[in-house]
Design a protein around this motif. Structure first.
Motif: not given
Length: 210
Positions: A1-2, A19-22, A29-35
């Motif tokens: 992660r960043i 994670l990964l491409d995100n 966005d819970r599906e993309k994993g950021g926040g």
């Protein structure tokens, strides 16, 4: 992660990418994993530094130190308090040193240098701080405390060095150096680093520049 901090509109907010491409996506966005996580938003202090450490991120504010990590059971981020006795003052001053982190802090109206890591006779997961600068504490009052956020450090050849401004100065004109093998301190003067960099030449020799 960043992980990122320093948002002027949200000085207590720590952002994390997905994670990964995100990995660069910080949206909620819970599906993309950021926040993001607001680290004690209403305490009036800002995040000064963040460093990845032992499967999490150490967060320094002016008045406290925290660790953010993922709970292995729930999969959600959890925020743990390490200390609220003091905090960190400079993102350039915090440096990984072997199995610990060494960093500058304000303590009792003076500058102090601390280590953060695991300590013998305590649980392996417990992080504790120890002051490293007791021997030179009387000399660490000659410091421009208002400019310490611009201090910069580096670790090279067993030496942790940190450039700080003396009283009446606005530049880092004293460089405190700790030989981590012996706990011995000295300082340099005559130059004013804002940042240190390690350079390796074509012959394989390594040196520190500023």
């Amino acid at each position: 992660r960043i992980f990122a901090s320093g948002d002027p509109a949200n000085p207590s907010r720590l952002y994390y990418g997905g994670l990964l491409d995100n990995v660069g996506n910080f949206s909620l966005d819970r599906e993309k994993g950021g926040g993001y996580v607001d680290v004690f938003k209403n305490d009036g202090q800002v995040i000064r530094s963040i460093i990845a450490f032992q499967g999490g991120v150490i967060i320094w504010k002016d008045n406290a130190i925290y660790k953010l990590s993922v709970n292995s059971s729930s999969g959600f981020f959890q925020l743990e308090e390490i200390t609220r006795s003091f905090g960190g003052i400079s993102f350039r001053g915090c440096r990984a040193v072997e199995n610990d982190i060494i960093f500058p802090a304000r303590k009792d109206g003076r500058l102090a240098f601390y280590s953060l890591g695991n300590q013998e006779n305590y649980a392996g997961t417990v992080l504790r701080t120890n002051e490293l600068s007791i021997k030179i504490s009387s000399r660490l009052t000659d410091v421009a405390l208002n400019y310490l956020e611009h201090a910069c450090g580096y670790y090279f050849n067993n030496i942790y060095m940190c450039a700080i401004p003396k009283t009446g100065s606005t530049t880092n004109d004293r460089i405190w150096c700790l030989d981590t093998r012996f706990g011995a301190w000295t300082y340099w003067e005559g130059f004013s680093p804002d940042v240190f960099s390690e350079i390796q030449d074509s012959a394989g020799s390594t040196a520190v520049y500023y």
